[in-house]
Write a protein that holds these residues in place. Structure first.
Motif, PDB file in Angstrom:
ATOM      1  N   ALA A   6      42.119  42.476  41.293  1.00  0.00           N
ATOM      2  CA  ALA A   6      42.210  42.565  42.742  1.00  0.00           C
ATOM      3  C   ALA A   6      43.495  41.944  43.238  1.00  0.00           C
ATOM      4  O   ALA A   6      43.991  40.959  42.721  1.00  0.00           O
ATOM      5  CB  ALA A   6      41.007  41.875  43.380  1.00  0.00           C
ATOM      6  N   ASP A   7      44.010  42.569  44.226  1.00  0.00           N
ATOM      7  CA  ASP A   7      45.240  42.072  44.843  1.00  0.00           C
ATOM      8  C   ASP A   7      44.943  40.776  45.565  1.00  0.00           C
ATOM      9  O   ASP A   7      44.052  40.718  46.411  1.00  0.00           O
ATOM     10  CB  ASP A   7      45.772  43.122  45.818  1.00  0.00           C
ATOM     11  CG  ASP A   7      47.092  42.703  46.415  1.00  0.00           C
ATOM     12  OD1 ASP A   7      47.647  41.684  45.953  1.00  0.00           O
ATOM     13  OD2 ASP A   7      47.562  43.406  47.332  1.00  0.00           O
ATOM     14  N   PRO A   8      45.652  39.676  45.269  1.00  0.00           N
ATOM     15  CA  PRO A   8      45.388  38.423  45.967  1.00  0.00           C
ATOM     16  C   PRO A   8      45.536  38.554  47.460  1.00  0.00           C
ATOM     17  O   PRO A   8      44.862  37.880  48.219  1.00  0.00           O
ATOM     18  CB  PRO A   8      46.427  37.463  45.369  1.00  0.00           C
ATOM     19  CG  PRO A   8      46.770  38.033  44.037  1.00  0.00           C
ATOM     20  CD  PRO A   8      46.669  39.520  44.222  1.00  0.00           C
ATOM     21  N   GLY A   9      46.397  39.442  47.919  1.00  0.00           N
ATOM     22  CA  GLY A   9      46.560  39.617  49.354  1.00  0.00           C
ATOM     23  C   GLY A   9      45.390  40.290  50.005  1.00  0.00           C
ATOM     24  O   GLY A   9      45.208  40.211  51.201  1.00  0.00           O
ATOM     25  N   ALA A  10      44.566  40.977  49.177  1.00  0.00           N
ATOM     26  CA  ALA A  10      43.409  41.662  49.757  1.00  0.00           C
ATOM     27  C   ALA A  10      42.420  40.669  50.325  1.00  0.00           C
ATOM     28  O   ALA A  10      41.786  40.906  51.332  1.00  0.00           O
ATOM     29  CB  ALA A  10      42.744  42.537  48.696  1.00  0.00           C
ATOM     30  N   GLU A  11      42.285  39.504  49.641  1.00  0.00           N
ATOM     31  CA  GLU A  11      41.344  38.507  50.138  1.00  0.00           C
ATOM     32  C   GLU A  11      41.894  37.762  51.331  1.00  0.00           C
ATOM     33  O   GLU A  11      41.163  37.269  52.163  1.00  0.00           O
ATOM     34  CB  GLU A  11      41.010  37.527  49.002  1.00  0.00           C
ATOM     35  CG  GLU A  11      39.989  36.479  49.384  1.00  0.00           C
ATOM     36  CD  GLU A  11      38.667  37.094  49.770  1.00  0.00           C
ATOM     37  OE1 GLU A  11      37.955  36.459  50.567  1.00  0.00           O
ATOM     38  OE2 GLU A  11      38.338  38.188  49.302  1.00  0.00           O
ATOM     39  N   SER A  12      43.206  37.688  51.422  1.00  0.00           N
ATOM     40  CA  SER A  12      43.807  37.003  52.563  1.00  0.00           C
ATOM     41  C   SER A  12      43.791  37.851  53.814  1.00  0.00           C
ATOM     42  O   SER A  12      44.025  37.365  54.898  1.00  0.00           O
ATOM     43  CB  SER A  12      45.245  36.593  52.230  1.00  0.00           C
ATOM     44  OG  SER A  12      46.025  37.751  52.001  1.00  0.00           O
TER      45      SER A  12
ATOM     46  N   GLN B  42      27.306  39.939  51.117  1.00  0.00           N
ATOM     47  CA  GLN B  42      27.792  40.894  52.109  1.00  0.00           C
ATOM     48  C   GLN B  42      29.272  41.230  51.919  1.00  0.00           C
ATOM     49  O   GLN B  42      29.846  41.929  52.755  1.00  0.00           O
ATOM     50  CB  GLN B  42      27.589  40.324  53.522  1.00  0.00           C
ATOM     51  CG  GLN B  42      26.140  40.032  53.855  1.00  0.00           C
ATOM     52  CD  GLN B  42      25.286  41.277  53.830  1.00  0.00           C
ATOM     53  OE1 GLN B  42      25.749  42.366  54.157  1.00  0.00           O
ATOM     54  NE2 GLN B  42      24.015  41.122  53.456  1.00  0.00           N
ATOM     55  N   TYR B  43      29.879  40.755  50.837  1.00  0.00           N
ATOM     56  CA  TYR B  43      31.285  41.025  50.528  1.00  0.00           C
ATOM     57  C   TYR B  43      32.200  40.571  51.658  1.00  0.00           C
ATOM     58  O   TYR B  43      33.171  41.243  52.005  1.00  0.00           O
ATOM     59  CB  TYR B  43      31.501  42.510  50.235  1.00  0.00           C
ATOM     60  CG  TYR B  43      30.620  43.046  49.140  1.00  0.00           C
ATOM     61  CD1 TYR B  43      30.883  42.735  47.811  1.00  0.00           C
ATOM     62  CD2 TYR B  43      29.529  43.858  49.425  1.00  0.00           C
ATOM     63  CE1 TYR B  43      30.080  43.219  46.795  1.00  0.00           C
ATOM     64  CE2 TYR B  43      28.720  44.337  48.408  1.00  0.00           C
ATOM     65  CZ  TYR B  43      29.000  44.013  47.104  1.00  0.00           C
ATOM     66  OH  TYR B  43      28.191  44.484  46.101  1.00  0.00           O
TER      67      TYR B  43
ATOM     68  N   ARG C 159      35.493  39.515  45.979  1.00  0.00           N
ATOM     69  CA  ARG C 159      34.842  38.703  47.023  1.00  0.00           C
ATOM     70  C   ARG C 159      33.480  38.211  46.553  1.00  0.00           C
ATOM     71  O   ARG C 159      33.080  37.074  46.842  1.00  0.00           O
ATOM     72  CB  ARG C 159      34.701  39.515  48.302  1.00  0.00           C
ATOM     73  CG  ARG C 159      36.018  39.775  48.998  1.00  0.00           C
ATOM     74  CD  ARG C 159      35.784  40.484  50.318  1.00  0.00           C
ATOM     75  NE  ARG C 159      37.028  40.681  51.040  1.00  0.00           N
ATOM     76  CZ  ARG C 159      37.105  41.233  52.238  1.00  0.00           C
ATOM     77  NH1 ARG C 159      36.001  41.646  52.833  1.00  0.00           N
ATOM     78  NH2 ARG C 159      38.262  41.378  52.829  1.00  0.00           N
ATOM     79  N   ARG C 160      32.743  39.086  45.851  1.00  0.00           N
ATOM     80  CA  ARG C 160      31.449  38.673  45.322  1.00  0.00           C
ATOM     81  C   ARG C 160      31.609  37.510  44.351  1.00  0.00           C
ATOM     82  O   ARG C 160      30.885  36.512  44.430  1.00  0.00           O
ATOM     83  CB  ARG C 160      30.791  39.875  44.630  1.00  0.00           C
ATOM     84  CG  ARG C 160      29.566  39.538  43.783  1.00  0.00           C
ATOM     85  CD  ARG C 160      28.394  39.072  44.628  1.00  0.00           C
ATOM     86  NE  ARG C 160      27.914  40.107  45.499  1.00  0.00           N
ATOM     87  CZ  ARG C 160      26.977  40.994  45.155  1.00  0.00           C
ATOM     88  NH1 ARG C 160      26.463  40.989  43.954  1.00  0.00           N
ATOM     89  NH2 ARG C 160      26.561  41.883  46.038  1.00  0.00           N
TER      90      ARG C 160
END
Length: 571
Positions: free
Chosen positions: A2-8, A59-60, A330-331
């Motif tokens: 996963a792209d680290p920026g996706a969580e940000s 809930q992601y 996220r999970r």
């Protein structure tokens, strides 16, 4: 990965504001559980934090939000079913206002020759409903801004646009009341779909995917535009070089008499919408003109349009996999955060901690606080009890979340038991799926018989038709449906028969048909949809992609947790 920026940049972006220095132990609040008179309250705070992290994982959602007691209470209240239902209903209500506002389109018929004058609400009625909706949205953006923090709010384009749209809408609403609803243009109507997009993660993902697909799509669109322009010039030179005559010549020349008409005609031909009107006049004049249209269709419709479709499909497919990867990250991150908080409580409770882990009783206590249905909660509790009293490792803690991906299937009630061998064989026969197939075949015959009589009597007025034979056939079919209902109740029992919604629909429809002697397609089910009757759980659709997704590394999870602004991990 996963792209680290996706969580940000989550669907509901969380704050990255705040500061704190990482240290080796649990969170700062959990680390001091054994110190001072507030040890019990701090322990409860840690359990509440773990419960919120688990809910975020299920809930992601992103975990980057405020973690103090008051903020967590507000956070859980915001994501409660009642608040989310109120927000969804408000979005529906403000979009529905378009049907009753002036000019209203809410009439009994769309034919302008017969419809009556629409009802125009008085000034202030729809405006009152609208301002209530806007106030709900103001509360929504206020709660989101508080939860994410000021630092993240300044960098979140969706929240900034949300605030700007609300400001413009409220100002336009004030102008409307000032002019007694006589303003020529209501700007706020243009922004109403934004409220739906802003609160829909799926629409946000779609827009983001479209934005990322634009460069590749633009190149193909440029080729399509060049293709249209070239063939437009050829068409004007080919079809307008002769003098305009009468009849077919006039019709043929009409589609290519000037540049706008020729461009529009070829665009219609490219989209295959009513394209015979463009080709037929020229083809009637000279069959050789078909070469022009064949070459145009081969290049445009069969090559460039398919290339555009392939690009869109490929980009959306790639974005779908990336979305699943982000959801998995996220999970795992939420589960890891809950594990770190609970393991810090375990470490503090020991004078000389030798091993790191989570006590099963602590996790069971946290699980009681999680907003979760009873089926999944019971399944996870049984899984936790199977580990005994040993501490749960990080890997075992992550595996517990696989239980949440299973969908509980409600097993049908037990069938009645008969002692007679004859009744047992009859029960097996009438509960078999082939008996359903026979019912489907009979229903198809009923539909075919009705269709045949309708075709035969198509030219006969309804009052002059002889429906005696059709009525007899319908009576025979209805008696079979009634017999089938009784036999299924005999084989499955009344609770077992009603356990399938399709059977309940069949029974209700049979009762209605006993009164009206009409039939419509009634069968569209197979009782084997639930799979093996001994199966208790069915894996969710997301697990179908689990084999192609990459599990986040422990180092990546810990790196993300170390940057959490409101959770100071100490180990």
């Amino acid at each position: 990965m996963a792209d680290p920026g996706a969580e940000s940049e989550p669907l509901l972006s969380r704050a990255r504001g705040g500061s704190g220095r990482d240290c080796p132990g649990g969170s700062a609040a959990c680390r001091s559980v054994r110190d001072g008179p507030g040890a019990v309250s701090r322990r409860e705070l840690c359990f509440d934090q773990a419960a919120v992290f688990i809910e975020d994982a299920l809930q992601y959602r992103s975990i980057n939000h405020r973690m103090d007691a008051r903020s967590m209470w507000l956070y859980r209240l915001y994501y409660s079913n009642a608040c989310q239902w109120i927000l969804s209903f408000t979005i529906f209500l403000i979009l529905f206002l378009a049907f009753i506002e002036n000019p209203s389109s809410l009439t009994s018929t769309a034919d302008v020759r017969y419809r009556s004058a629409p009802w125009n609400p008085p000034c202030g009625l729809t405006e009152s409903v609208e301002v209530l909706c806007l106030l709900v949205f103001v509360a929504d953006v206020s709660v989101k801004s508080y939860l994410v923090g000021w630092a993240q709010f300044r960098t979140n384009l969706w929240l900034l646009a949300y605030l700007a749209v609300l400001v413009v809408s409220l100002m336009d609403w004030i102008v409307s009341l000032s002019l007694v609803c006589q303003e020529p243009l209501r700007v706020r109507r243009l922004f109403r779909p934004f409220f739906l997009m802003q609160n829909s993660s799926m629409m946000k993902k779609t827009l983001k995917c479209v934005r990322s697909s634009l460069p590749e799509m633009a190149s193909v669109m440029l080729l399509l535009a060049l293709h249209l322009c070239v063939f437009t010039v050829f068409g004007m030179l080919l079809f307008t070089g002769e003098k305009q005559g009468d009849g077919q010549d006039r019709e043929r020349l009409m589609y290519f008499r000037n540049l706008p008409e020729a461009l529009t005609s070829l665009l219609v031909l490219l989209t295959t919408a009513n394209n015979p009107d463009v080709m037929t006049p020229a083809y009637s004049k000279n069959r050789a003109y078909a070469i022009f249209f064949i070459v145009f269709t081969l290049i445009g419709s069969l090559f460039l349009m398919n290339l555009l479709t392939a690009i869109i499909y490929n980009r959306f497919r790639g974005y779908l996999m990336k979305s699943f990867q982000t959801s998995l990250f996220r999970r795992r991150l939420g589960a890891r955060a809950a594990y770190e908080v609970l393991s810090s409580v375990t470490a503090v409770g020991q004078a000389h901690p030798q091993e790191v882990g989570v006590k099963p009783q602590d996790f069971l206590q946290v699980l009681q606080k999680v907003q979760l249905d009873s089926f999944h909660k019971q399944a996870v509790m049984e899984k936790v009890r199977s580990y005994g009293g040993d501490l749960l490792s990080a890997d075992e803690f992550q595996k517990l979340f696989n239980e949440f991906d299973k969908r509980v299937i409600k097993e049908p009630p037990p069938r009645p038991e008969y002692l007679s061998p004859f009744l047992q064989r009859a029960q097996f026969l009438f509960s078999h799926r082939y008996f359903d197939y026979l019912g489907n075949f009979i229903a198809l015959g009923n539909l075919v018989s009705i269709s045949v009589f309708l075709v035969v009597d198509a030219d006969v007025l309804p009052e002059d038709r002889d429906d005696f034979v059709l009525g007899i056939l319908n009576c025979v079919f209805i008696l079979y449906y009634l017999l089938e209902l009784l036999l299924k109740v005999f084989a499955l029992g009344l609770p077992g028969y009603l356990a399938y919604s399709s059977n309940a629909f069949d029974g209700l429809l049979t009762i209605i048909l006993l009164n009206f002697l009409h039939k419509w397609d009634r069968r569209s089910h197979l009782q084997s949809l639930a799979g093996d009757p001994d199966t208790t759980y069915q894996m969710s659709v997301e697990l179908l992609f689990r084999d192609v997704l990459e599990e986040p590394a422990e180092e990546e999870l810990m790196e993300k947790l170390s940057h959490h602004p409101h959770l100071q991990l100490c180990r």
